[in-house]
Write a protein that holds these residues in place. Structure first.
Motif, PDB file in Angstrom:
ATOM      1  N   SER A   1      -2.809   2.620  -0.702  1.00 42.51           N
ATOM      2  CA  SER A   1      -2.942   1.301  -0.083  1.00 42.51           C
ATOM      3  C   SER A   1      -4.401   0.875  -0.042  1.00 42.51           C
ATOM      4  N   PHE A   2      -5.279   1.823   0.271  1.00 43.54           N
ATOM      5  CA  PHE A   2      -6.714   1.533   0.274  1.00 43.54           C
ATOM      6  C   PHE A   2      -7.201   1.151  -1.124  1.00 43.54           C
ATOM      7  N   VAL A   3      -6.694   1.848  -2.147  1.00 36.84           N
ATOM      8  CA  VAL A   3      -7.101   1.543  -3.524  1.00 36.84           C
ATOM      9  C   VAL A   3      -6.629   0.150  -3.923  1.00 36.84           C
ATOM     10  N   PHE A   4      -5.355  -0.155  -3.663  1.00 35.13           N
ATOM     11  CA  PHE A   4      -4.821  -1.471  -4.030  1.00 35.13           C
ATOM     12  C   PHE A   4      -5.526  -2.594  -3.275  1.00 35.13           C
ATOM     13  N   PHE A   5      -5.744  -2.375  -1.979  1.00 42.86           N
ATOM     14  CA  PHE A   5      -6.416  -3.408  -1.192  1.00 42.86           C
ATOM     15  C   PHE A   5      -7.841  -3.624  -1.702  1.00 42.86           C
ATOM     16  N   SER A   6      -8.525  -2.563  -2.068  1.00 41.15           N
ATOM     17  CA  SER A   6      -9.892  -2.681  -2.593  1.00 41.15           C
ATOM     18  C   SER A   6      -9.907  -3.451  -3.904  1.00 41.15           C
ATOM     19  N   VAL A   7      -8.915  -3.190  -4.766  1.00 42.29           N
ATOM     20  CA  VAL A   7      -8.846  -3.906  -6.046  1.00 42.29           C
ATOM     21  C   VAL A   7      -8.604  -5.394  -5.812  1.00 42.29           C
ATOM     22  N   PHE A   8      -7.650  -5.721  -4.936  1.00 42.08           N
ATOM     23  CA  PHE A   8      -7.372  -7.129  -4.651  1.00 42.08           C
ATOM     24  C   PHE A   8      -8.579  -7.817  -4.028  1.00 42.08           C
ATOM     25  N   LEU A   9      -9.272  -7.110  -3.148  1.00 43.40           N
ATOM     26  CA  LEU A   9     -10.458  -7.690  -2.526  1.00 43.40           C
ATOM     27  C   LEU A   9     -11.556  -7.919  -3.552  1.00 43.40           C
ATOM     28  N   LEU A  10     -11.735  -6.977  -4.475  1.00 45.89           N
ATOM     29  CA  LEU A  10     -12.753  -7.139  -5.506  1.00 45.89           C
ATOM     30  C   LEU A  10     -12.443  -8.332  -6.398  1.00 45.89           C
ATOM     31  N   ILE A  11     -11.167  -8.501  -6.746  1.00 47.12           N
ATOM     32  CA  ILE A  11     -10.785  -9.654  -7.567  1.00 47.12           C
ATOM     33  C   ILE A  11     -11.068 -10.958  -6.829  1.00 47.12           C
ATOM     34  N   SER A  12     -10.754 -10.990  -5.535  1.00 52.81           N
ATOM     35  CA  SER A  12     -10.980 -12.220  -4.773  1.00 52.81           C
ATOM     36  C   SER A  12     -12.470 -12.500  -4.591  1.00 52.81           C
ATOM     37  N   LEU A  13     -13.287 -11.455  -4.504  1.00 48.91           N
ATOM     38  CA  LEU A  13     -14.726 -11.663  -4.341  1.00 48.91           C
ATOM     39  C   LEU A  13     -15.360 -12.299  -5.572  1.00 48.91           C
ATOM     40  N   VAL A  14     -14.762 -12.062  -6.731  1.00 46.94           N
ATOM     41  CA  VAL A  14     -15.251 -12.696  -7.967  1.00 46.94           C
ATOM     42  C   VAL A  14     -14.255 -13.769  -8.405  1.00 46.94           C
ATOM     43  N   ALA A  15     -13.705 -14.493  -7.425  1.00 47.76           N
ATOM     44  CA  ALA A  15     -12.676 -15.498  -7.716  1.00 47.76           C
ATOM     45  C   ALA A  15     -13.184 -16.569  -8.671  1.00 47.76           C
TER      46      ALA A  15
ATOM     47  N   ARG B   1      -5.141  13.050   1.316  1.00 49.98           N
ATOM     48  CA  ARG B   1      -3.855  13.745   1.374  1.00 49.98           C
ATOM     49  C   ARG B   1      -2.732  12.818   1.846  1.00 49.98           C
ATOM     50  N   ASN B   2      -3.085  11.789   2.600  1.00 46.31           N
ATOM     51  CA  ASN B   2      -2.100  10.776   2.974  1.00 46.31           C
ATOM     52  C   ASN B   2      -2.002   9.781   1.820  1.00 46.31           C
ATOM     53  N   ARG B   3      -1.080  10.052   0.901  1.00 47.42           N
ATOM     54  CA  ARG B   3      -1.032   9.282  -0.342  1.00 47.42           C
ATOM     55  C   ARG B   3      -0.716   7.804  -0.095  1.00 47.42           C
ATOM     56  N   ARG B   4       0.164   7.538   0.855  1.00 48.85           N
ATOM     57  CA  ARG B   4       0.506   6.148   1.124  1.00 48.85           C
ATOM     58  C   ARG B   4      -0.707   5.365   1.592  1.00 48.85           C
ATOM     59  N   GLY B   5      -1.478   5.943   2.506  1.00 53.66           N
ATOM     60  CA  GLY B   5      -2.668   5.259   2.981  1.00 53.66           C
ATOM     61  C   GLY B   5      -3.761   5.189   1.935  1.00 53.66           C
ATOM     62  N   TYR B   6      -3.887   6.261   1.139  1.00 55.98           N
ATOM     63  CA  TYR B   6      -4.942   6.284   0.122  1.00 55.98           C
ATOM     64  C   TYR B   6      -4.688   5.242  -0.960  1.00 55.98           C
TER      65      TYR B   6
ATOM     66  N   MET C   1      -0.642  -8.043   2.183  1.00 58.50           N
ATOM     67  CA  MET C   1      -1.956  -7.732   2.731  1.00 58.50           C
ATOM     68  C   MET C   1      -1.848  -6.981   4.047  1.00 58.50           C
ATOM     69  N   LEU C   2      -0.973  -7.448   4.936  1.00 58.11           N
ATOM     70  CA  LEU C   2      -0.834  -6.812   6.239  1.00 58.11           C
ATOM     71  C   LEU C   2      -0.215  -5.421   6.118  1.00 58.11           C
ATOM     72  N   VAL C   3       0.739  -5.240   5.206  1.00 58.46           N
ATOM     73  CA  VAL C   3       1.347  -3.928   5.016  1.00 58.46           C
ATOM     74  C   VAL C   3       0.311  -2.921   4.526  1.00 58.46           C
ATOM     75  N   LEU C   4      -0.520  -3.326   3.581  1.00 56.09           N
ATOM     76  CA  LEU C   4      -1.565  -2.422   3.086  1.00 56.09           C
ATOM     77  C   LEU C   4      -2.530  -2.037   4.211  1.00 56.09           C
ATOM     78  N   LEU C   5      -2.911  -3.010   5.040  1.00 58.27           N
ATOM     79  CA  LEU C   5      -3.826  -2.717   6.147  1.00 58.27           C
ATOM     80  C   LEU C   5      -3.182  -1.784   7.171  1.00 58.27           C
ATOM     81  N   ILE C   6      -1.895  -1.954   7.424  1.00 58.97           N
ATOM     82  CA  ILE C   6      -1.202  -1.083   8.378  1.00 58.97           C
ATOM     83  C   ILE C   6      -1.132   0.346   7.841  1.00 58.97           C
ATOM     84  N   PHE C   7      -0.828   0.499   6.557  1.00 59.77           N
ATOM     85  CA  PHE C   7      -0.786   1.838   5.967  1.00 59.77           C
ATOM     86  C   PHE C   7      -2.163   2.500   6.003  1.00 59.77           C
ATOM     87  N   ILE C   8      -3.225   1.714   5.759  1.00 57.39           N
ATOM     88  CA  ILE C   8      -4.584   2.263   5.837  1.00 57.39           C
ATOM     89  C   ILE C   8      -4.899   2.693   7.262  1.00 57.39           C
ATOM     90  N   GLY C   9      -4.503   1.875   8.235  1.00 57.54           N
ATOM     91  CA  GLY C   9      -4.742   2.233   9.631  1.00 57.54           C
ATOM     92  C   GLY C   9      -4.006   3.495  10.037  1.00 57.54           C
TER      93      GLY C   9
END
Length: 352
Positions: A35-49, A28-33, A332-340
């Motif tokens: 942000s979690f989706v975008f951060f997960s996508v970026f992390l997945l891309i970096s994991l298969v760098a 229900r917190n769309r900004r945090g949700y 990166m830090l903004v996404l983590l803050i919104f998730i927090g």
């Protein structure tokens, strides 16, 4: 304690429904949700760098045979070269052989790894963005985009590792303090006060001059101090919960201290731990970036956001170095803050 008398199936069903309600509150917190989706996508891309950004092809079909250079190393003679050394796939002669006639080659989206030097740059380095190097190159001719992808992965994994170690130690220290109290709590509090007054930066400078900088060394040194902030919150939760009726009843039934701390007090004291996790990850990432910027972090050849910022400072005219590293770090830090913030609202008992 009432849940303990329910049948096992009903208890599992209740836990499942509780988790589903928590997930719905988080969504229900769309900004945090998002942000979690975008951060997960970026992390997945970096994991298969290595699949996204690499100077080695993903697949090669040469004279009817298939090769996977991204997984295996092949000598140059395999593709018509003259030497037994590892193949340089940027060599024009090798590239002509691979693309000749019925042969074909599949390269990653970005044809540079974090340590690949572009030998075909006509002007001086650092070179500005171009169709070959989308974000330009650094002062050694290495692709900035590739170093950002690999540097993002290093920063996030270091943040996760430092958060995991610091959280585990902080929970253990805070639980022992809060549960036993008395002299144990007093002695540990005095130790934390003394240990917290140690000059962390000076210690890092001393150890960096003695030992060779590495990922593991930084993790160990920063873990020595990263647990203290969290232990206070866990200590407060255990101090509050140890006098509750269900804890006293468990003691009266002969349940051991470890079982009470693990099964009863810890789950009820995890709310501050969970809500602070994204903020602790961002703090760890900032610590690594700062140390790399000062030259006290990972070895120079390692891709790092702090090292790119230091290059931008040393090359003011190369605006793409500072701008790209700064944008990735801030994003990166903004996404983590919104998730927090979303996690904090999700587990807020006043809104549950």
């Amino acid at each position: 304690m009432a849940d303990a008398h329910l049948p096992q199936a009903k208890l599992k069903s209740a836990v499942t429904r509780r988790r589903a309600r928590t997930w719905r509150r988080f969504r229900r917190n769309r900004r945090g949700y998002y942000s979690f989706v975008f951060f997960s996508v970026f992390l997945l891309i970096s994991l298969v760098a290595e699949v996204v950004s690499n100077d080695k092809p993903l697949l090669v079909r040469y004279e009817g045979n298939y090769y996977f250079p991204i997984l295996f190393s092949y000598p140059e003679t395999t593709f018509g070269g003259d030497f037994e050394t590892a193949t340089d796939y940027a060599d024009p002669y090798i590239r002509q052989n691979l693309e000749h006639s019925e042969n074909f080659v599949v390269f990653p989206v970005n044809r540079f790894s974090y340590n690949t030097i572009n030998q075909e740059i006509a002007g001086p380095v650092p070179s500005p963005p171009s169709s070959v190097n989308l974000l330009g190159t650094d002062d050694r001719g290495r692709d900035v985009l590739a170093r950002l992808i690999y540097g993002f992965r290093l920063s996030v994994l270091f943040g996760f590792a430092l958060t995991l170690v610091g959280t585990a130690v902080g929970i253990l220290a805070g639980a022992v303090q809060g549960y036993f109290g008395g002299r144990t709590d007093l002695a540990m509090q005095r130790f934390i006060e003394i240990w917290g007054s140690m000059p962390e930066l000076y210690l890092l400078i001393i150890f960096a001059s003695i030992f060779k900088p590495s990922f593991l060394l930084l993790l160990v040194l920063l873990s020595l101090f990263s647990w203290m902030g969290l232990s206070d919150y866990v200590r407060a939760e255990f101090l509050r919960g140890r006098n509750l009726d269900y804890v006293k009843a468990a003691k009266a039934l002969g349940v051991g201290n470890v079982i009470i701390m693990w099964r009863h007090l810890l789950p009820n004291g995890m709310t501050p731990v969970i809500t602070f996790l994204p903020f602790r990850v961002s703090t760890a990432i900032l610590a690594l970036t700062s140390l790399d910027f000062l030259g006290l972090g990972v070895p120079p050849a390692t891709p790092s956001l702090g090292e790119l910022l230091a290059q931008g400072k040393a090359n003011i005219e190369a605006w793409w170095l500072s701008l790209s590293a700064f944008s990735v770090l801030v994003g990166m830090l903004v996404l983590l803050i919104f998730i927090g913030e979303a996690l904090r609202e999700t587990f807020d008992p006043r809104k549950t």
